[in-house]
Write a protein that holds these residues in place. Structure first.
Motif, mmCIF file in Angstrom:
data_model
loop_
_atom_site.group_PDB
_atom_site.id
_atom_site.type_symbol
_atom_site.label_atom_id
_atom_site.label_comp_id
_atom_site.label_asym_id
_atom_site.label_seq_id
_atom_site.Cartn_x
_atom_site.Cartn_y
_atom_site.Cartn_z
ATOM 1 N N ALA A 107 38.325 41.076 45.946
ATOM 2 C CA ALA A 107 38.053 42.510 46.125
ATOM 3 C C ALA A 107 36.636 42.852 45.678
ATOM 4 C CB ALA A 107 39.072 43.326 45.335
ATOM 5 N N LEU A 108 36.191 42.254 44.575
ATOM 6 C CA LEU A 108 34.846 42.547 44.085
ATOM 7 C C LEU A 108 33.789 41.982 45.040
ATOM 8 C CD1 LEU A 108 33.012 43.744 41.966
ATOM 9 C CD2 LEU A 108 33.336 41.682 40.565
ATOM 10 N N LEU A 161 34.089 45.059 33.414
ATOM 11 C CA LEU A 161 35.204 44.796 34.322
ATOM 12 C C LEU A 161 36.228 45.928 34.287
ATOM 13 C CD1 LEU A 161 35.659 40.960 33.687
ATOM 14 C CD2 LEU A 161 35.026 42.024 35.859
ATOM 15 N N SER A 162 36.444 46.529 33.120
ATOM 16 C CA SER A 162 37.364 47.672 33.047
ATOM 17 C C SER A 162 36.839 48.837 33.880
ATOM 18 C CB SER A 162 37.554 48.100 31.591
ATOM 19 O OG SER A 162 38.222 47.099 30.861
ATOM 20 N N THR A 163 35.508 49.046 33.812
ATOM 21 C CA THR A 163 34.901 50.097 34.632
ATOM 22 C C THR A 163 35.092 49.802 36.123
ATOM 23 O OG1 THR A 163 33.268 50.585 32.928
ATOM 24 C CG2 THR A 163 32.704 51.220 35.184
ATOM 25 N N LEU A 164 34.861 48.534 36.483
ATOM 26 C CA LEU A 164 35.009 48.159 37.897
ATOM 27 C C LEU A 164 36.457 48.294 38.357
ATOM 28 C CD1 LEU A 164 32.677 45.001 38.040
ATOM 29 C CD2 LEU A 164 32.132 47.379 38.653
ATOM 30 N N ASP A 179 38.660 50.456 37.127
ATOM 31 C CA ASP A 179 38.909 51.899 37.277
ATOM 32 C C ASP A 179 38.276 52.434 38.558
ATOM 33 O OD1 ASP A 179 40.232 51.877 34.878
ATOM 34 O OD2 ASP A 179 38.541 52.632 33.708
ATOM 35 N N ARG A 180 37.135 51.829 38.927
ATOM 36 C CA ARG A 180 36.415 52.275 40.119
ATOM 37 C C ARG A 180 37.051 51.746 41.405
ATOM 38 N NH1 ARG A 180 30.455 50.300 39.738
ATOM 39 N NH2 ARG A 180 30.474 51.309 37.708
ATOM 40 N N GLY A 181 37.994 50.820 41.274
ATOM 41 C CA GLY A 181 38.636 50.244 42.451
ATOM 42 C C GLY A 181 37.937 49.029 43.008
ATOM 43 N N TRP A 182 36.857 48.567 42.363
ATOM 44 C CA TRP A 182 36.104 47.419 42.898
ATOM 45 C C TRP A 182 36.863 46.102 42.711
ATOM 46 C CZ3 TRP A 182 30.066 47.585 42.225
ATOM 47 C CH2 TRP A 182 29.574 48.797 42.728
ATOM 48 N N LEU A 183 37.853 46.054 41.825
ATOM 49 C CA LEU A 183 38.668 44.841 41.647
ATOM 50 C C LEU A 183 39.981 44.943 42.399
ATOM 51 C CD1 LEU A 183 38.145 44.136 37.821
ATOM 52 C CD2 LEU A 183 36.943 43.108 39.738
ATOM 53 N N GLY A 184 40.082 45.880 43.319
ATOM 54 C CA GLY A 184 41.304 46.049 44.087
ATOM 55 C C GLY A 184 42.323 46.881 43.326
ATOM 56 N N ALA A 185 43.530 46.915 43.855
ATOM 57 C CA ALA A 185 44.574 47.788 43.305
ATOM 58 C C ALA A 185 45.301 47.170 42.124
ATOM 59 C CB ALA A 185 45.567 48.133 44.410
ATOM 60 N N PRO A 197 48.039 45.240 41.906
ATOM 61 C CA PRO A 197 49.440 45.671 41.987
ATOM 62 C C PRO A 197 50.344 45.022 40.949
ATOM 63 C CG PRO A 197 48.879 44.200 43.812
ATOM 64 C CD PRO A 197 47.596 44.566 43.141
ATOM 65 N N SER A 198 50.014 43.805 40.518
ATOM 66 C CA SER A 198 50.857 43.138 39.510
ATOM 67 C C SER A 198 50.540 43.606 38.100
ATOM 68 C CB SER A 198 50.652 41.617 39.593
ATOM 69 O OG SER A 198 49.322 41.275 39.188
ATOM 70 N N GLY A 199 49.379 44.230 37.914
ATOM 71 C CA GLY A 199 48.940 44.639 36.580
ATOM 72 C C GLY A 199 48.382 43.495 35.754
ATOM 73 N N HIS A 200 48.288 42.289 36.331
ATOM 74 C CA HIS A 200 47.833 41.134 35.545
ATOM 75 C C HIS A 200 46.338 41.207 35.220
ATOM 76 C CE1 HIS A 200 51.622 39.179 35.402
ATOM 77 N NE2 HIS A 200 51.685 38.924 36.698
ATOM 78 N N VAL A 201 45.517 41.760 36.112
ATOM 79 C CA VAL A 201 44.094 41.872 35.793
ATOM 80 C C VAL A 201 43.909 42.825 34.614
ATOM 81 C CG1 VAL A 201 41.843 42.653 36.638
ATOM 82 C CG2 VAL A 201 43.318 41.265 38.114
ATOM 83 N N ALA A 202 44.597 43.949 34.645
ATOM 84 C CA ALA A 202 44.540 44.873 33.497
ATOM 85 C C ALA A 202 45.053 44.188 32.233
ATOM 86 C CB ALA A 202 45.358 46.118 33.801
ATOM 87 N N GLY A 203 46.091 43.367 32.369
ATOM 88 C CA GLY A 203 46.622 42.644 31.214
ATOM 89 C C GLY A 203 45.615 41.653 30.653
ATOM 90 N N LEU A 204 44.874 40.967 31.533
ATOM 91 C CA LEU A 204 43.851 40.026 31.070
ATOM 92 C C LEU A 204 42.729 40.754 30.346
ATOM 93 C CD1 LEU A 204 43.709 37.800 34.278
ATOM 94 C CD2 LEU A 204 44.473 37.048 32.021
#
Length: 413
Positions: A291-292, A351-354, A356-362, A364-371
């Motif tokens: 996505a990025l 990466l948190s900013t990106l 929130d901005r949607g640049w890392l995609g949606a 859907p699993s929440g794993h990127v936010a978890g990382l």
């Protein structure tokens, strides 16, 4: 490592019209967790002969340089990344059933914490081994950098010169952020190796006898396919020729930058991503990275601005993140400007900013936010085990990682 005879017809797709994913796993003893060089037990044709690759519907299994590693990959381009984590997991469960008869199982993660390269390296001895023999003759493949590195590769297609150039530019500037999500190789030789992503440190130094092979790991900015051949490939072929007079290694897969062009299938392959504890997390990282890359490819930052960032600055950023993870800061003004943050911002905050901005995609699993909240697998392992864990603690942790893979769930620190 290359595959000489892919079992599927090659399709040349436009950018983001298909995806290729490759995941590498160690085979270990179910009790001791030491590596078992028996990948050939998984790779037979209908006549029972050992082969380099077998197809299982939309997933293929193949060998790697060493006999204790098996690779799973999409059997041709997948139309979407959705559901691939579960699809890979089905085959991993099947492989674990097959290995159970040999008292073995699959171990995830990017490096075995107790692997002894001098004693336990066993090169793949079957077909295509002339290539592996050439690597071994020139570089000596007994080190961690050759026989103890497991990763995920992402292949993104391009259909023409313009797509290649835009895709290469976008991937090049995304590479330095990736280890903040993916670092998963903190332990070597039974202790903390000093970096969260030791795999990248070895990846950088592996072939320094011929430095043109990996360059600075972050690839040079190029303006066309012809420019790529002139800037990247031809200098590499010229440099290795004295050590490889028969030209066994004279192909684009010799290139060991963090992203390489694979012209026989018209893709760019991203190679710096450590293997995670389960495929659902691997694929969540893949979705975020893709996505990025696509956001930049589509022009969120103009092409000239992407190309202007110096390769050395990107490489310095990549290895700072490989060593320290998300707490590493982005100090180069050009890199900070790419992602719209102030110099000095941490990679984790960026990466948190990106996200929130949607640049890392949606996500859907929440794993990127978890990382981003809990750290990459390497940070969670170090938080659990410390810098000098006992061998028993490492073995027990390997067992838990095997359980994470079997159940397709994240490791909790």
């Amino acid at each position: 490592m290359p595959t000489l005879d892919p079992p599927y017809p090659i399709e040349f797709l436009h950018a983001f019209d298909g995806y290729g994913i490759e995941l590498e796993y160690m085979i270990v003893d179910r009790e001791t967790m030491r590596v078992r060089p028996i990948a050939d037990e998984l790779l037979h044709d209908e006549a029972g002969e050992v082969v380099n690759e077998v197809g299982h519907g939309d997933i293929a299994w193949s060998n790697e340089l060493v006999r204790h590693v098996v690779e799973l990959k999409t059997n041709g381009p997948a139309a979407t990344l959705d559901g691939l984590g579960e699809r890979f997991h089905r085959d991993l469960v099947q492989i674990n059933r097959m290995l159970e008869a040999h008292g073995a199982c699959l171990l995830p993660g990017a490096a075995h914490p107790l692997f002894d390269p001098d004693r336990e390296t066993s090169l793949w001895p079957f077909g295509q081994n002339e290539i592996y023999a050439a690597y071994n003759r020139i570089f000596d493949c007994r080190g961690h950098g050759w026989s103890n590195l497991q990763s995920m590769h992402i292949n993104l297609p391009f259909a023409n010169d313009e797509e290649f150039t835009r895709l290469h530019a976008a991937i090049r500037v995304v590479l330095p952020l990736i280890p903040a999500l993916s670092a998963a190789s903190p332990y070597l030789d039974g202790r903390y190796g000093g970096w969260l992503d030791n795999r990248l440190r070895y990846y950088r130094d592996n072939q320094k006898a011929v430095p043109e092979i990996s360059g600075l790991v972050v690839p040079e900015a190029v303006t066309s396919i012809d420019d790529y051949h002139a800037t990247v490939l031809q200098p590499m072929y010229d440099a290795v020729k004295p050590k490889d007079p028969d030209g066994v290694l004279n192909d684009d897969w010799l290139n060991s930058r963090g992203a390489i062009a694979r012209f026989e299938r018209q893709t760019i392959e991203i190679r710096i991503i450590d293997l995670q504890e389960c495929p659902t997390v691997d694929l969540a990282i893949a979705e975020g990275v893709v996505a990025l890359v696509r956001t930049l490819y589509d022009g969120a930052v103009d092409f000239a601005t992407q190309q202007e960032v110096a390769t050395a600055a990107l490489a310095d950023q990549l290895f700072a993140v490989a060593e320290r993870g998300a707490v590493a800061s982005i100090d180069d003004a050009g890199i900070a400007a790419l992602f719209g943050v102030d110099p000095g911002t941490s990679v984790g905050a960026t990466l948190s900013t990106l996200l929130d901005r949607g640049w890392l995609g949606a996500d859907p699993s929440g794993h990127v936010a978890g990382l981003l909240e809990h750290g990459p697998l390497a940070a969670r392992l170090v938080r659990r085990l410390g810098e000098r864990p006992s061998e028993d603690a490492l073995v027990e942790c390997c067992r838990e990682l095997c359980a994470c893979l079997a159940e397709n769930r994240p490791f909790r620190s």
